[in-house]
Design a protein around this motif. Sequence first.
Motif, PDB file in Angstrom:
ATOM      1  N   VAL A 219       0.819  -1.211   0.000  1.00  0.00           N
ATOM      2  CA  VAL A 219       0.000   0.000   0.000  1.00  0.00           C
ATOM      3  C   VAL A 219       0.855   1.265   0.000  1.00  0.00           C
ATOM      4  CG1 VAL A 219      -1.805   1.304   1.202  1.00  0.00           C
ATOM      5  CG2 VAL A 219      -1.887  -1.205   1.160  1.00  0.00           C
ATOM      6  N   ILE A 220       1.726   1.413   0.994  1.00  0.00           N
ATOM      7  CA  ILE A 220       2.445   2.685   1.117  1.00  0.00           C
ATOM      8  C   ILE A 220       3.799   2.678   0.414  1.00  0.00           C
ATOM      9  CG2 ILE A 220       1.269   3.200   3.283  1.00  0.00           C
ATOM     10  CD1 ILE A 220       3.829   2.497   4.777  1.00  0.00           C
ATOM     11  N   ASP A 221       4.459   1.517   0.309  1.00  0.00           N
ATOM     12  CA  ASP A 221       5.746   1.386  -0.387  1.00  0.00           C
ATOM     13  C   ASP A 221       6.681   2.553  -0.043  1.00  0.00           C
ATOM     14  OD1 ASP A 221       7.683   0.361  -2.064  1.00  0.00           O
ATOM     15  OD2 ASP A 221       6.883   1.351  -3.847  1.00  0.00           O
ATOM     16  N   PRO A 222       7.113   2.661   1.215  1.00  0.00           N
ATOM     17  CA  PRO A 222       7.854   3.856   1.642  1.00  0.00           C
ATOM     18  C   PRO A 222       9.260   3.932   1.070  1.00  0.00           C
ATOM     19  CG  PRO A 222       7.912   2.206   3.361  1.00  0.00           C
ATOM     20  CD  PRO A 222       6.999   1.665   2.291  1.00  0.00           C
ATOM     21  N   ARG A 223       9.760   5.145   0.973  1.00  0.00           N
ATOM     22  CA  ARG A 223      11.164   5.369   0.651  1.00  0.00           C
ATOM     23  C   ARG A 223      11.948   5.303   1.958  1.00  0.00           C
ATOM     24  NH1 ARG A 223      11.227  10.421  -3.693  1.00  0.00           N
ATOM     25  NH2 ARG A 223       9.917   9.427  -5.273  1.00  0.00           N
ATOM     26  N   ILE A 224      13.000   4.505   1.957  1.00  0.00           N
ATOM     27  CA  ILE A 224      13.770   4.306   3.177  1.00  0.00           C
ATOM     28  C   ILE A 224      14.855   5.372   3.296  1.00  0.00           C
ATOM     29  CG2 ILE A 224      15.290   2.743   4.439  1.00  0.00           C
ATOM     30  CD1 ILE A 224      13.880   0.431   3.076  1.00  0.00           C
ATOM     31  N   ILE A 225      14.932   6.002   4.451  1.00  0.00           N
ATOM     32  CA  ILE A 225      16.027   6.914   4.782  1.00  0.00           C
ATOM     33  C   ILE A 225      16.976   6.121   5.677  1.00  0.00           C
ATOM     34  CG2 ILE A 225      16.669   9.102   5.843  1.00  0.00           C
ATOM     35  CD1 ILE A 225      13.927  10.158   5.195  1.00  0.00           C
ATOM     36  N   PRO A 226      18.110   5.669   5.139  1.00  0.00           N
ATOM     37  CA  PRO A 226      18.949   4.694   5.841  1.00  0.00           C
ATOM     38  C   PRO A 226      19.816   5.306   6.931  1.00  0.00           C
ATOM     39  CG  PRO A 226      19.954   5.278   3.757  1.00  0.00           C
ATOM     40  CD  PRO A 226      18.635   6.007   3.807  1.00  0.00           C
ATOM     41  N   SER A 227      20.420   4.412   7.714  1.00  0.00           N
ATOM     42  CA  SER A 227      21.366   4.770   8.771  1.00  0.00           C
ATOM     43  C   SER A 227      20.670   5.549   9.886  1.00  0.00           C
ATOM     44  CB  SER A 227      22.544   5.558   8.188  1.00  0.00           C
ATOM     45  OG  SER A 227      23.182   4.814   7.172  1.00  0.00           O
ATOM     46  N   VAL A 228      21.449   6.290  10.659  1.00  0.00           N
ATOM     47  CA  VAL A 228      20.928   6.995  11.836  1.00  0.00           C
ATOM     48  C   VAL A 228      20.617   8.442  11.480  1.00  0.00           C
ATOM     49  CG1 VAL A 228      21.415   7.719  14.204  1.00  0.00           C
ATOM     50  CG2 VAL A 228      22.255   5.515  13.374  1.00  0.00           C
ATOM     51  N   THR A 229      19.458   8.907  11.916  1.00  0.00           N
ATOM     52  CA  THR A 229      19.062  10.303  11.738  1.00  0.00           C
ATOM     53  C   THR A 229      18.812  10.919  13.108  1.00  0.00           C
ATOM     54  OG1 THR A 229      18.017   9.837   9.594  1.00  0.00           O
ATOM     55  CG2 THR A 229      17.377  11.868  10.703  1.00  0.00           C
TER      56      THR A 229
ATOM     57  N   TYR B 102      22.655  16.107  20.417  1.00  0.00           N
ATOM     58  CA  TYR B 102      23.801  15.201  20.369  1.00  0.00           C
ATOM     59  C   TYR B 102      23.957  14.444  21.685  1.00  0.00           C
ATOM     60  CZ  TYR B 102      28.490  13.401  19.611  1.00  0.00           C
ATOM     61  OH  TYR B 102      29.574  12.564  19.469  1.00  0.00           O
ATOM     62  N   VAL B 103      23.682  15.114  22.805  1.00  0.00           N
ATOM     63  CA  VAL B 103      23.716  14.419  24.096  1.00  0.00           C
ATOM     64  C   VAL B 103      22.691  13.286  24.099  1.00  0.00           C
ATOM     65  CG1 VAL B 103      23.312  14.648  26.579  1.00  0.00           C
ATOM     66  CG2 VAL B 103      24.594  16.414  25.357  1.00  0.00           C
ATOM     67  N   ALA B 104      21.525  13.536  23.499  1.00  0.00           N
ATOM     68  CA  ALA B 104      20.523  12.475  23.381  1.00  0.00           C
ATOM     69  C   ALA B 104      21.073  11.306  22.573  1.00  0.00           C
ATOM     70  CB  ALA B 104      19.255  13.026  22.732  1.00  0.00           C
ATOM     71  N   LEU B 105      21.806  11.606  21.510  1.00  0.00           N
ATOM     72  CA  LEU B 105      22.371  10.553  20.667  1.00  0.00           C
ATOM     73  C   LEU B 105      23.400   9.724  21.423  1.00  0.00           C
ATOM     74  CD1 LEU B 105      22.451   9.336  17.797  1.00  0.00           C
ATOM     75  CD2 LEU B 105      24.256  10.991  17.257  1.00  0.00           C
ATOM     76  N   THR B 106      24.179  10.361  22.306  1.00  0.00           N
ATOM     77  CA  THR B 106      25.195   9.625  23.066  1.00  0.00           C
ATOM     78  C   THR B 106      24.573   8.599  24.004  1.00  0.00           C
ATOM     79  OG1 THR B 106      25.277  11.258  24.880  1.00  0.00           O
ATOM     80  CG2 THR B 106      26.759  11.605  22.991  1.00  0.00           C
ATOM     81  N   ARG B 107      23.311   8.760  24.316  1.00  0.00           N
ATOM     82  CA  ARG B 107      22.634   7.800  25.189  1.00  0.00           C
ATOM     83  C   ARG B 107      22.418   6.453  24.502  1.00  0.00           C
ATOM     84  NH1 ARG B 107      17.785  11.516  27.854  1.00  0.00           N
ATOM     85  NH2 ARG B 107      18.930  12.124  29.733  1.00  0.00           N
ATOM     86  N   PHE B 108      22.582   6.441  23.184  1.00  0.00           N
ATOM     87  CA  PHE B 108      22.380   5.207  22.425  1.00  0.00           C
ATOM     88  C   PHE B 108      23.686   4.838  21.721  1.00  0.00           C
ATOM     89  CE2 PHE B 108      18.328   7.495  22.636  1.00  0.00           C
ATOM     90  CZ  PHE B 108      17.542   6.547  23.284  1.00  0.00           C
ATOM     91  N   SER B 109      24.727   4.738  22.529  1.00  0.00           N
ATOM     92  CA  SER B 109      26.064   4.408  22.041  1.00  0.00           C
ATOM     93  C   SER B 109      26.047   3.066  21.299  1.00  0.00           C
ATOM     94  CB  SER B 109      27.014   4.346  23.237  1.00  0.00           C
ATOM     95  OG  SER B 109      28.321   4.052  22.844  1.00  0.00           O
TER      96      SER B 109
END
Length: 234
Positions: free
Chosen positions: A135-145, A168-175
């Motif tokens: 139905v939706i056939d999405p376009r994938i945005i790969p890697s980390v955003t 960026y501090v939020a991103l460091t929480r998911f090392s």
Amino acid sequence: MTSLIPNVFNVEDNQINHQYYSNVNYIKNNSTSSTSASSLLSKINKHALTITNSKFIHHNKTLETTIECVGSPYNQSCLYHNLYYVDSTFMILTVKGRDLPSYSVRIGAFILWPTTPHKRIFDSYSHLEKFVRNVIDPRIIPSVTLYFSQYWHDNIGHALFDGLYPAYVALTRFSPRHLHPFRILAGINNCNACWSEDIYSRFGGLGILKQSVLNKMSKGYWFMFEELVMGSGT
């Protein structure tokens, strides 16, 4: 391992690569300092390989949205796998009975109200998979955003310390995601003279995608972020 959906969206106009090729062309055309140019070209090549040859490219095994959140309600940060986007709206696709954490987050230092993605619930995973594939056939945005919003990015102080730093501090929480190239999805206004956008692009390594641009592209069309982090870490 290949992605479940072959329709992969490549964000163009990567400012890092654009700058890289511009520098290479400049060096090749400048015949007055071949020794220093050769040294600079070597450094640029090394820098470019660090950006483009990252092995941290995650391909999810499921099409369902999964969520990991850490922190208190005030500064909660969330990592979304398979977060969808359509008509300027984040969308969670999940199955009935699935237990999800509280996933409301603040996306900016001066944004006091939370951002909460919409949710669509399916009776079974097979129904969800058919919806995504047929139905939706999405376009994938790969890697980390990494997603954040900043009203005053024309001021470099606000751009860095009220926008980029908390995100960026939020991103460091998911090392170790903060140690690898990532893309920035920025909720910012148009500003032709704002060099903070170039800083955002260079800092992440995979370029910047303005939310206003994504909003236009998502009118009637679906996108899927393989991994997206949002929420203030401070």
